[in-house]
Design an enzyme around this catalytic site. Sequence first.
Site, mmCIF file in Angstrom:
data_model
loop_
_atom_site.group_PDB
_atom_site.id
_atom_site.type_symbol
_atom_site.label_atom_id
_atom_site.label_comp_id
_atom_site.label_asym_id
_atom_site.label_seq_id
_atom_site.Cartn_x
_atom_site.Cartn_y
_atom_site.Cartn_z
ATOM 1 N N CYS A 87 46.872 48.434 5.364
ATOM 2 C CA CYS A 87 46.652 49.842 5.055
ATOM 3 C C CYS A 87 46.768 50.070 3.555
ATOM 4 O O CYS A 87 47.736 49.638 2.922
ATOM 5 C CB CYS A 87 47.697 50.662 5.808
ATOM 6 N N GLU A 88 45.804 50.751 2.988
ATOM 7 C CA GLU A 88 45.819 50.989 1.553
ATOM 8 C C GLU A 88 46.866 52.014 1.130
ATOM 9 O O GLU A 88 47.192 52.114 -0.045
ATOM 10 C CB GLU A 88 44.435 51.414 1.061
ATOM 11 N N HIS A 90 50.198 52.240 2.401
ATOM 12 C CA HIS A 90 51.554 51.681 2.353
ATOM 13 C C HIS A 90 51.565 50.162 2.184
ATOM 14 O O HIS A 90 52.631 49.560 2.197
ATOM 15 C CB HIS A 90 52.316 52.017 3.645
ATOM 16 N N GLN A 129 41.283 52.026 8.646
ATOM 17 C CA GLN A 129 40.605 51.536 9.850
ATOM 18 C C GLN A 129 39.192 52.097 9.940
ATOM 19 O O GLN A 129 38.256 51.382 10.304
ATOM 20 C CB GLN A 129 41.421 51.888 11.098
ATOM 21 N N HIS A 157 49.255 50.230 13.724
ATOM 22 C CA HIS A 157 49.521 50.364 12.300
ATOM 23 C C HIS A 157 51.026 50.336 12.089
ATOM 24 O O HIS A 157 51.737 51.212 12.591
ATOM 25 C CB HIS A 157 48.949 51.683 11.773
ATOM 26 N N CYS A 159 52.575 51.121 9.543
ATOM 27 C CA CYS A 159 53.020 52.304 8.795
ATOM 28 C C CYS A 159 53.369 53.447 9.752
ATOM 29 O O CYS A 159 54.092 54.369 9.378
ATOM 30 C CB CYS A 159 51.976 52.735 7.772
#
Length: 192
Positions: A87-88, A90, A129, A157, A159
Amino acid sequence: MIDTKAIEEHIRGIIEAIGDDPTREGLVDTPARVAKMYEEVFEGMNYTNHEIAEMFNKTFEESLEDVTDNMIGRVIVMRNIDIFSYCEHHLALMYDMKVNVAYIPNGKVIGLSKIARVCDMAARRLQLQERIGKDIADIISEIVDTDNVAVTIEGCHSCVNARGIKKNNTKTFTAELRGEFKTDPSLQIYVR
């Protein structure tokens, strides 16, 4: 290209910033290991979607004249392709992700292993995603020269599951539907 030396330096700094000693036996080689891992898991950062399409552009001419008129004879589907990404927001792992890719050929088809390789490469970036699905659809569409492409992804995810709200059984579903897949609901069953 990925700068592994800079990654090592920054990981050493992160280890210090969280209060540990980067010279401790268990951590001495961690910066180099993380840099090597990042080089692998972020390989897709080195390429544009167009370059990935060129990399996996091995297609076969397919005459559709002998195929029946029903959709089942026209749709190619590959399901449950395993991928992971980060994930960009976190830099957290997106995992247990399953991709379904479908397309209606326009005179040529792509080898099945190439579809899986496209999915892997599109995911090996700092991503969302939704963007992974868009990138896969862009690449497949370019390779097989059709607008009739669908990509769905379901995944976990970290996060969401491991921090913040901590909802362990939560999965995220995204769909990128194009062409006939967007306008004909009867085709959407192929990527659910």
